[in-house]
Design a protein around this motif. Structure first.
Motif, PDB file in Angstrom:
ATOM      1  N   GLY A  66       0.813  -1.209   0.000  1.00 44.24           N
ATOM      2  CA  GLY A  66       0.000   0.000   0.000  1.00 44.24           C
ATOM      3  C   GLY A  66       0.841   1.251   0.000  1.00 44.24           C
TER       4      GLY A  66
ATOM      5  N   TYR B  27      -3.787   5.773   4.979  1.00 42.98           N
ATOM      6  CA  TYR B  27      -3.124   4.794   4.126  1.00 42.98           C
ATOM      7  C   TYR B  27      -4.157   3.982   3.352  1.00 42.98           C
ATOM      8  N   GLU B  28      -3.770   3.602   2.155  1.00 41.84           N
ATOM      9  CA  GLU B  28      -4.555   2.645   1.378  1.00 41.84           C
ATOM     10  C   GLU B  28      -3.739   1.359   1.285  1.00 41.84           C
ATOM     11  N   LEU B  29      -4.304   0.270   1.816  1.00 46.16           N
ATOM     12  CA  LEU B  29      -3.574  -0.986   1.899  1.00 46.16           C
ATOM     13  C   LEU B  29      -4.317  -2.108   1.187  1.00 46.16           C
ATOM     14  N   LYS B  30      -3.561  -3.087   0.759  1.00 44.72           N
ATOM     15  CA  LYS B  30      -4.116  -4.351   0.295  1.00 44.72           C
ATOM     16  C   LYS B  30      -3.549  -5.424   1.201  1.00 44.72           C
TER      17      LYS B  30
END
Length: 238
Positions: A158, A166-169
């Motif tokens: 991310g 935050y943008e997470l995978k």
């Protein structure tokens, strides 16, 4: 010759005193241990440097302040007018770890109790919810046999999207109904003070986990294969 002997004697005495003084000075120097003093100084400097502090933050998940909903879209007709089901996960525990300097070092682990999952959609009456919940427990979820739904992350990718955002995978193993499959959960994470908030949604195919379709009145209501989960989970820093 006598003055020469006197001068030589003085010179010898001076050498002896000088050697003794040198040995005493070295002994005192070693006793002061300059290495130890420097080590203390370096340790102090390291503790004052924020970059050397523990980077990973740990958060305990709080089910009482969170929402975790399974959306079961109707696929049949008849009773209850074929409405979608909104099944809430009432109790779960877990921990999230966030490493801001290296997001790949972050992690998530969560365990949900299947016995606490229940219908919450407002389109159903209390009597209807009672019937749905009984079949959820007795036919669909089987909590006596499969008490826990467990997710453990195996990798996180991310990026930061703003201050403390935050943008997470989050990729990991989901164990449901005795079956383990790998899934990926897109997640928006933000922190405020000592609180972490994770929001997002993901889908699974219930057939992959051998979960039955029937959910009410002996199979009169059936749900589609795809189940969608939405979550808004709060964690408190440890």
């Amino acid at each position: 010759m006598k003055p020469f002997r006197s001068l030589a004697a003085v010179f010898c005495i001076g050498l002896i005193i000088g050697a003794a003084t040198f040995r005493l000075t070295r002994a005192n120097t070693w006793s002061r241990s300059p290495v130890s003093s420097n080590s203390i100084k370096r340790a102090s400097e390291r503790s004052a440097d924020p970059s050397n502090r523990l980077a990973t933050e740990r958060y305990r998940l709080d089910a009482s302040q969170s929402k975790f909903i399974a959306h079961a879209l109707r696929g049949g007709l008849l009773w209850f007018k074929g409405h979608d089901h909104l099944v809430a996960v009432r109790q779960f525990t877990g921990e999230a770890q966030l490493d801001r300097s290296s997001l790949a070092a972050s992690s998530l682990e969560i365990t949900a109790k299947t016995a606490t999952m229940e219908e919450t959609s407002s389109v159903f009456t209390d009597a209807q919810k009672k019937i749905i919940n009984k079949e959820l427990h007795d036919i669909v979820l089987l909590p006596d046999q499969y008490p826990d739904i467990v997710f453990k992350s195996t990798s996180v990718t991310g990026k930061a999207t703003g201050a403390n955002q935050y943008e997470l995978k989050i990729k990991g193993d989901l164990r449901l109904h005795g079956v383990t499959r790998q899934i990926t959960i897109p997640t928006r994470v933000s922190t405020t003070g000592n609180e972490l908030r994770a929001q997002g949604d993901f889908s699974i195919n219930r057939s992959d986990f051998r979960v039955k379709a029937t959910s009410a009145v002996h199979g009169l209501i059936r749900v589609r294969d795809k189940l969608k989960f939405t979550f808004d989970i709060v964690g408190h820093q440890l």
